[in-house]
Design a protein around this motif. Structure first.
Motif, PDB file in Angstrom:
ATOM      1  N   UNK A  80     161.417  16.066 -29.281  1.00 21.16           N
ATOM      2  CA  UNK A  80     160.785  15.504 -28.077  1.00 21.16           C
ATOM      3  C   UNK A  80     159.276  15.693 -28.152  1.00 21.16           C
ATOM      4  N   UNK A  81     158.550  14.660 -27.760  1.00 21.21           N
ATOM      5  CA  UNK A  81     157.087  14.701 -27.782  1.00 21.21           C
ATOM      6  C   UNK A  81     156.539  13.812 -26.656  1.00 21.21           C
ATOM      7  N   UNK A  82     155.934  14.377 -25.608  1.00 15.54           N
ATOM      8  CA  UNK A  82     155.721  15.810 -25.360  1.00 15.54           C
ATOM      9  C   UNK A  82     157.060  16.555 -25.245  1.00 15.54           C
ATOM     10  N   UNK A  83     157.011  17.860 -25.488  1.00 13.92           N
ATOM     11  CA  UNK A  83     158.241  18.640 -25.557  1.00 13.92           C
ATOM     12  C   UNK A  83     158.947  18.711 -24.212  1.00 13.92           C
ATOM     13  N   UNK A  84     160.250  18.499 -24.250  1.00 12.14           N
ATOM     14  CA  UNK A  84     161.119  18.654 -23.081  1.00 12.14           C
ATOM     15  C   UNK A  84     161.863  19.962 -23.267  1.00 12.14           C
ATOM     16  N   UNK A 111     159.180  18.564 -17.951  1.00  8.12           N
ATOM     17  CA  UNK A 111     159.646  17.179 -18.044  1.00  8.12           C
ATOM     18  C   UNK A 111     161.139  17.042 -17.756  1.00  8.12           C
ATOM     19  N   UNK A 112     161.480  15.917 -17.195  1.00  6.54           N
ATOM     20  CA  UNK A 112     162.889  15.651 -16.919  1.00  6.54           C
ATOM     21  C   UNK A 112     163.588  15.252 -18.218  1.00  6.54           C
ATOM     22  N   UNK A 113     164.904  15.335 -18.226  1.00 12.34           N
ATOM     23  CA  UNK A 113     165.651  14.938 -19.411  1.00 12.34           C
ATOM     24  C   UNK A 113     165.627  13.431 -19.579  1.00 12.34           C
ATOM     25  N   UNK A 114     165.806  12.949 -20.801  1.00  9.68           N
ATOM     26  CA  UNK A 114     165.848  11.501 -21.027  1.00  9.68           C
ATOM     27  C   UNK A 114     167.001  10.844 -20.271  1.00  9.68           C
ATOM     28  N   UNK A 115     166.901   9.550 -20.134  1.00  7.23           N
ATOM     29  CA  UNK A 115     167.949   8.806 -19.443  1.00  7.23           C
ATOM     30  C   UNK A 115     169.201   8.710 -20.306  1.00  7.23           C
ATOM     31  N   UNK A 157     161.752   5.918 -25.505  1.00  7.74           N
ATOM     32  CA  UNK A 157     160.324   5.617 -25.519  1.00  7.74           C
ATOM     33  C   UNK A 157     160.070   4.134 -25.275  1.00  7.74           C
ATOM     34  N   UNK A 158     160.946   3.291 -25.799  1.00  7.86           N
ATOM     35  CA  UNK A 158     160.809   1.847 -25.556  1.00  7.86           C
ATOM     36  C   UNK A 158     160.967   1.536 -24.069  1.00  7.86           C
ATOM     37  N   UNK A 159     161.934   2.192 -23.428  1.00  6.65           N
ATOM     38  CA  UNK A 159     162.146   1.981 -21.996  1.00  6.65           C
ATOM     39  C   UNK A 159     160.948   2.466 -21.196  1.00  6.65           C
ATOM     40  N   UNK A 188     158.761  10.485 -15.977  1.00 11.68           N
ATOM     41  CA  UNK A 188     159.389  11.329 -17.003  1.00 11.68           C
ATOM     42  C   UNK A 188     158.820  12.737 -17.050  1.00 11.68           C
ATOM     43  N   UNK A 189     157.653  12.966 -16.412  1.00 12.13           N
ATOM     44  CA  UNK A 189     157.036  14.297 -16.427  1.00 12.13           C
ATOM     45  C   UNK A 189     157.531  15.182 -15.302  1.00 12.13           C
ATOM     46  N   UNK A 190     158.296  14.633 -14.364  1.00 14.45           N
ATOM     47  CA  UNK A 190     158.702  15.396 -13.188  1.00 14.45           C
ATOM     48  C   UNK A 190     159.918  16.264 -13.489  1.00 14.45           C
ATOM     49  N   UNK A 191     159.862  17.522 -13.071  1.00 17.56           N
ATOM     50  CA  UNK A 191     161.005  18.433 -13.175  1.00 17.56           C
ATOM     51  C   UNK A 191     161.135  19.185 -11.863  1.00 17.56           C
ATOM     52  N   UNK A 192     162.271  19.034 -11.203  1.00 17.62           N
ATOM     53  CA  UNK A 192     162.525  19.688  -9.917  1.00 17.62           C
ATOM     54  C   UNK A 192     163.356  20.949 -10.181  1.00 17.62           C
ATOM     55  N   UNK A 193     162.672  22.067 -10.368  1.00 20.91           N
ATOM     56  CA  UNK A 193     163.372  23.317 -10.691  1.00 20.91           C
ATOM     57  C   UNK A 193     164.257  23.789  -9.537  1.00 20.91           C
ATOM     58  N   UNK A 194     163.795  23.763  -8.268  1.00 23.89           N
ATOM     59  CA  UNK A 194     164.690  24.169  -7.174  1.00 23.89           C
ATOM     60  C   UNK A 194     165.968  23.331  -7.120  1.00 23.89           C
ATOM     61  N   UNK A 195     165.856  22.019  -7.337  1.00 24.45           N
ATOM     62  CA  UNK A 195     167.054  21.168  -7.319  1.00 24.45           C
ATOM     63  C   UNK A 195     167.981  21.527  -8.469  1.00 24.45           C
TER      64      UNK A 195
END
Length: 211
Positions: free
Chosen positions: A23-27, A148-152, A162-164, A195-202
């Motif tokens: 992953x780049x940027x790293x997930x 970062x959130x996981x890929x779709x 990445x294309x999406x 794609x950069x959003x990560x909701x840790x509490x959720x």
């Protein structure tokens, strides 16, 4: 005892860093996990924390599954893998229900791999960072950091994902509307996909429902 060896006669909390290989940027995610979790439970933790839908096959391995193997005495060694019990068909297949996280990391000298979706091949590397004694307030699994959130799901591995993302970012892209509708249907939201959003509490609320 070093930090890679399994604990004996005591419950421990393992700090484990998990990253999506290539992953780049790293997930990545950093967890506190009870050492006695069965790999079947670790599978559920990783699914929840990366946003997967548990719609495909998976396995655990102690070494990189796509690295070239060195012959031993002229023969390629058999690499064990841990799968759901009902999926064990080959001699090297072992039930994930019968192996703990601590045992897997000890076998891998502090590291292991989890592959999800053998088509898209989302490969996660697990690395033991530290160990501490567990106490009564320690949850079985807790996400403490990440990026970062996981890929779709079903996006075709990193090239497809990445294309999406490129199409979503460009309103003039010929596939922009098609992919926007697909992502909205997949996520259940018409909000812009970040794609950069990560909701840790959720993520931790989802983990709490597992145990």
């Amino acid at each position: 005892m070093n930090r890679f060896e399994a604990g004996v006669g005591q419950d421990s909390i393992l700090e484990v860093r998990v990253k999506l290989v290539d992953s780049e940027p790293e997930i990545w995610r950093r967890f506190e996990l009870r050492d006695s979790l069965a790999l079947s439970q670790v599978h559920q933790v990783l699914q929840a924390a990366f946003g997967w839908e548990d719609a495909h096959l998976h396995r655990f391995i102690t070494s990189h599954p796509f690295a070239p193997l060195r012959p031993v005495d002229g023969e390629i060694p058999e690499v064990p893998q841990w799968l759901p019990q009902q999926g064990c068909e080959e001699p090297g297949d072992k039930p994930e229900e019968d192996c703990s996280l601590d045992q897997l990391l000890a076998l891998g000298h502090g590291a292991a791999f989890y592959e999800y979706d053998f088509g898209d091949s989302w490969l996660h590397r697990l690395e033991l960072v530290s160990r501490r004694p567990a106490d009564e307030t320690s949850p079985p699994a807790r996400l403490i950091d990440g990026a970062r959130r996981g890929p779709l799901e079903d996006s075709g591995g990193f090239p497809g994902y990445e294309e999406i993302m490129d199409a979503l970012d460009d309103p003039g892209h010929p596939d922009h509307l098609e992919y926007s509708a697909w992502v909205a249907d997949l996520t259940g939201s018409v909000a812009p996909f970040d794609p950069a959003f990560l909701d840790i509490p959720a993520a931790n609320r989802a983990l709490a429902k597992l145990f």
